[in-house]
Every structure is written in structure tokens, then in C-alpha cells.
Design a protein around this motif. Structure first.
Motif, mmCIF file in Angstrom:
data_model
loop_
_atom_site.group_PDB
_atom_site.id
_atom_site.type_symbol
_atom_site.label_atom_id
_atom_site.label_comp_id
_atom_site.label_asym_id
_atom_site.label_seq_id
_atom_site.Cartn_x
_atom_site.Cartn_y
_atom_site.Cartn_z
ATOM 1 N N ARG A 153 0.847 -1.182 0.000
ATOM 2 C CA ARG A 153 0.000 0.000 0.000
ATOM 3 C C ARG A 153 0.886 1.235 0.000
ATOM 4 N NH1 ARG A 153 -3.517 -1.473 4.625
ATOM 5 N NH2 ARG A 153 -4.342 -3.229 3.499
ATOM 6 N N ALA A 154 0.832 2.017 -1.043
ATOM 7 C CA ALA A 154 1.554 3.292 -1.168
ATOM 8 C C ALA A 154 3.022 3.190 -0.780
ATOM 9 C CB ALA A 154 0.843 4.364 -0.349
ATOM 10 N N PRO A 155 3.813 2.329 -1.452
ATOM 11 C CA PRO A 155 5.222 2.173 -1.078
ATOM 12 C C PRO A 155 6.039 3.452 -1.250
ATOM 13 C CG PRO A 155 4.796 1.088 -3.165
ATOM 14 C CD PRO A 155 3.463 1.533 -2.622
ATOM 15 N N ASP A 156 5.559 4.361 -2.104
ATOM 16 C CA ASP A 156 6.277 5.620 -2.284
ATOM 17 C C ASP A 156 6.093 6.543 -1.079
ATOM 18 O OD1 ASP A 156 3.574 5.637 -3.081
ATOM 19 O OD2 ASP A 156 3.852 7.485 -4.218
ATOM 20 N N ARG A 157 4.952 6.431 -0.376
ATOM 21 C CA ARG A 157 4.692 7.268 0.798
ATOM 22 C C ARG A 157 5.153 6.611 2.084
ATOM 23 N NH1 ARG A 157 -1.429 8.729 -0.150
ATOM 24 N NH2 ARG A 157 -1.455 7.119 1.407
ATOM 25 N N PRO B 114 7.281 0.670 6.646
ATOM 26 C CA PRO B 114 6.376 -0.381 7.128
ATOM 27 C C PRO B 114 5.934 -1.298 5.989
ATOM 28 C CG PRO B 114 5.563 1.799 7.734
ATOM 29 C CD PRO B 114 6.724 1.993 6.821
ATOM 30 N N TRP B 115 5.922 -2.563 6.302
ATOM 31 C CA TRP B 115 5.372 -3.524 5.353
ATOM 32 C C TRP B 115 3.875 -3.507 5.553
ATOM 33 C CZ3 TRP B 115 7.916 -8.294 3.187
ATOM 34 C CH2 TRP B 115 9.245 -8.029 2.869
ATOM 35 N N GLN B 116 3.155 -3.027 4.554
ATOM 36 C CA GLN B 116 1.709 -2.923 4.649
ATOM 37 C C GLN B 116 1.127 -3.198 3.275
ATOM 38 O OE1 GLN B 116 0.274 0.939 5.798
ATOM 39 N NE2 GLN B 116 -1.542 0.059 6.746
ATOM 40 N N GLY B 117 0.274 -4.225 3.186
ATOM 41 C CA GLY B 117 -0.346 -4.571 1.924
ATOM 42 C C GLY B 117 -0.774 -6.017 1.919
ATOM 43 N N GLU B 118 -1.168 -6.495 0.757
ATOM 44 C CA GLU B 118 -1.637 -7.881 0.663
ATOM 45 C C GLU B 118 -1.424 -8.422 -0.737
ATOM 46 O OE1 GLU B 118 -6.376 -7.429 -0.096
ATOM 47 O OE2 GLU B 118 -5.693 -7.070 1.941
ATOM 48 N N LEU B 119 -1.400 -9.750 -0.808
ATOM 49 C CA LEU B 119 -1.178 -10.417 -2.083
ATOM 50 C C LEU B 119 -1.955 -11.722 -2.109
ATOM 51 C CD1 LEU B 119 0.439 -10.454 -4.777
ATOM 52 C CD2 LEU B 119 2.161 -11.799 -3.544
ATOM 53 N N GLN B 120 -2.782 -11.888 -3.135
ATOM 54 C CA GLN B 120 -3.475 -13.148 -3.369
ATOM 55 C C GLN B 120 -2.577 -13.987 -4.278
ATOM 56 O OE1 GLN B 120 -7.820 -13.165 -3.608
ATOM 57 N NE2 GLN B 120 -7.724 -10.930 -3.756
ATOM 58 N N CYS B 121 -1.946 -14.979 -3.697
ATOM 59 C CA CYS B 121 -0.905 -15.728 -4.388
ATOM 60 C C CYS B 121 -1.445 -16.798 -5.334
ATOM 61 C CB CYS B 121 0.037 -16.354 -3.365
ATOM 62 S SG CYS B 121 0.844 -15.143 -2.305
ATOM 63 N N GLY B 122 -2.742 -17.038 -5.335
ATOM 64 C CA GLY B 122 -3.326 -18.005 -6.257
ATOM 65 C C GLY B 122 -3.038 -17.656 -7.708
ATOM 66 N N ILE C 291 -1.043 -11.156 4.028
ATOM 67 C CA ILE C 291 -1.381 -9.799 4.451
ATOM 68 C C ILE C 291 -0.232 -9.317 5.319
ATOM 69 C CG2 ILE C 291 -2.935 -8.299 5.754
ATOM 70 C CD1 ILE C 291 -5.187 -10.250 5.163
ATOM 71 N N PHE C 292 0.281 -8.128 5.012
ATOM 72 C CA PHE C 292 1.294 -7.483 5.822
ATOM 73 C C PHE C 292 0.606 -6.338 6.547
ATOM 74 C CE2 PHE C 292 3.413 -9.243 2.090
ATOM 75 C CZ PHE C 292 4.340 -10.081 2.692
ATOM 76 N N ASN C 293 0.389 -6.506 7.854
ATOM 77 C CA ASN C 293 -0.300 -5.499 8.656
ATOM 78 C C ASN C 293 0.696 -4.598 9.360
ATOM 79 O OD1 ASN C 293 -3.221 -5.857 8.582
ATOM 80 N ND2 ASN C 293 -2.795 -7.881 9.419
ATOM 81 N N TYR C 294 0.416 -3.318 9.318
ATOM 82 C CA TYR C 294 1.132 -2.325 10.107
ATOM 83 C C TYR C 294 0.060 -1.473 10.762
ATOM 84 C CZ TYR C 294 3.943 1.720 11.358
ATOM 85 O OH TYR C 294 4.548 2.727 12.050
ATOM 86 N N LEU C 295 -0.127 -1.661 12.076
ATOM 87 C CA LEU C 295 -1.188 -0.968 12.804
ATOM 88 C C LEU C 295 -0.548 -0.022 13.824
ATOM 89 C CD1 LEU C 295 -3.403 -4.119 13.394
ATOM 90 C CD2 LEU C 295 -3.761 -2.334 11.680
ATOM 91 N N PRO C 296 -0.396 1.254 13.477
ATOM 92 C CA PRO C 296 0.301 2.187 14.366
ATOM 93 C C PRO C 296 -0.531 2.629 15.573
ATOM 94 C CG PRO C 296 -0.397 3.325 12.386
ATOM 95 C CD PRO C 296 -0.735 1.871 12.203
ATOM 96 N N PHE D 255 -0.829 -16.203 11.945
ATOM 97 C CA PHE D 255 -0.366 -14.851 12.263
ATOM 98 C C PHE D 255 1.054 -14.928 12.799
ATOM 99 C CE2 PHE D 255 -4.936 -14.776 12.712
ATOM 100 C CZ PHE D 255 -5.300 -13.598 12.083
ATOM 101 N N ILE D 256 1.965 -14.229 12.138
ATOM 102 C CA ILE D 256 3.336 -14.096 12.625
ATOM 103 C C ILE D 256 3.450 -12.681 13.174
ATOM 104 C CG2 ILE D 256 5.777 -14.123 12.010
ATOM 105 C CD1 ILE D 256 4.910 -15.941 9.590
ATOM 106 N N ILE D 257 3.678 -12.559 14.483
ATOM 107 C CA ILE D 257 3.769 -11.243 15.092
ATOM 108 C C ILE D 257 5.221 -10.787 14.987
ATOM 109 C CG2 ILE D 257 3.465 -9.872 17.181
ATOM 110 C CD1 ILE D 257 1.451 -13.028 16.669
ATOM 111 N N ARG D 258 5.445 -9.791 14.138
ATOM 112 C CA ARG D 258 6.799 -9.298 13.868
ATOM 113 C C ARG D 258 7.233 -8.236 14.868
ATOM 114 N NH1 ARG D 258 4.606 -8.136 8.854
ATOM 115 N NH2 ARG D 258 5.446 -6.043 9.049
ATOM 116 N N ALA D 259 6.281 -7.400 15.337
ATOM 117 C CA ALA D 259 6.598 -6.333 16.281
ATOM 118 C C ALA D 259 5.340 -5.973 17.054
ATOM 119 C CB ALA D 259 7.133 -5.100 15.546
ATOM 120 N N GLY D 260 5.521 -5.569 18.300
ATOM 121 C CA GLY D 260 4.411 -5.087 19.099
ATOM 122 C C GLY D 260 3.677 -6.178 19.861
ATOM 123 N N ASN D 261 2.488 -5.775 20.355
ATOM 124 C CA ASN D 261 1.643 -6.638 21.174
ATOM 125 C C ASN D 261 0.213 -6.545 20.683
ATOM 126 O OD1 ASN D 261 3.656 -7.288 23.382
ATOM 127 N ND2 ASN D 261 3.679 -5.045 23.398
ATOM 128 N N GLY D 262 -0.440 -7.692 20.562
ATOM 129 C CA GLY D 262 -1.816 -7.706 20.098
ATOM 130 C C GLY D 262 -2.702 -8.545 20.993
#
Length: 118
Positions: free
Chosen positions: A12-16, A20-28, A37-42, A59-66
Motif C-alpha cells: 500500500r503506497a510504497p512511495d509514501r 512499514p510492510w503494509q499490503g496484501e497479495l493473493q498468491c493463487g 497480508i502485511f499489517n502495520y497498525l500504528p 499470524f506471525i507477530i513481527r513487532a508489538g503486542n496484540g
């Protein structure tokens, strides 16, 4: 055949937001039986509402607490942990803070199938 998928195809908007890794890909579309899905929830409290899928989600938790709601369980997960939600199980999660929650979510299906419950 191997596929290399550039960031501008899934992010999602890699230029802006180059960091953060944020976006999604349907690999089918590339012959895989998975979606990413790459979630970045600030924001504390941010996250998807209750939903379920007819396949497992990892779900692989890369950073933070959920706080993950999985069926009738509340599970706190933090960076370095992996949570596996079985098929047809209602689930949602929120960022507990402090700081952003970053996850990589693997859907065990080549395209997203989501039933929103709230």
C-alpha cells in the motif's frame, strides 16, 4: 515456474510509506495456495473486526503486542510468537501498544474468502 513479485504489486503506497510492510497479495494468481497480508497498525486499538475464513490463518507477530479474539478465547501475543487460527473460527485482533503492531498473516487459500461477522 518461479515468480518474483515487486513491492509495488502488493504494498500500500510504497512511495509514501517505504518502511512499514503494509499490503496484501493473493498468491493463487501465481500458482500458490496461500494469500499474504502485511499489517502495520500504528494506533492502539486498531485492527480488523470479527470475521472468519473456511481455511486456517497463521499470524506471525513481527513487532508489538496484540490482543487476539479466537472463538471464545482472548490471547495476548507479542513479537516473535506465531498464532494459528483453525478454519471457520471467528477471530479478530487489536493493537495493545505501546507502539505499532506488525503482523504477517498467511491465509491457507489462493484467494481471500472472508465472512465478516461484525
Amino acid at each position: 515456474m518461479a515468480h518474483v513479485i515487486d513491492r509495488d504489486k502488493w504494498a500500500r503506497a510504497p512511495d509514501r510509506w517505504p518502511q512499514p510492510w503494509q499490503g496484501e497479495l493473493q498468491c493463487g494468481a501465481y500458482g500458490s495456495k496461500s494469500c499474504l497480508i502485511f499489517n502495520y497498525l500504528p494506533e492502539i486499538g486498531g485492527g480488523p473486526r470479527l470475521h472468519m475464513h473456511p481455511y486456517s490463518e497463521i499470524f506471525i507477530i513481527r513487532a508489538g503486542n496484540g490482543l487476539f479474539t479466537v472463538g471464545d478465547r482472548q490471547i495476548e501475543a507479542s513479537a516473535g510468537q506465531i498464532l494459528i487460527v483453525p478454519p471457520n473460527t471467528p477471530h479478530k485482533f487489536t493493537n495493545l501498544g505501546p507502539g505499532p503492531l506488525e503482523t504477517t498473516d498467511i491465509h491457507e487459500n489462493g484467494s481471500f474468502i472472508t465472512e465478516w461477522l461484525e
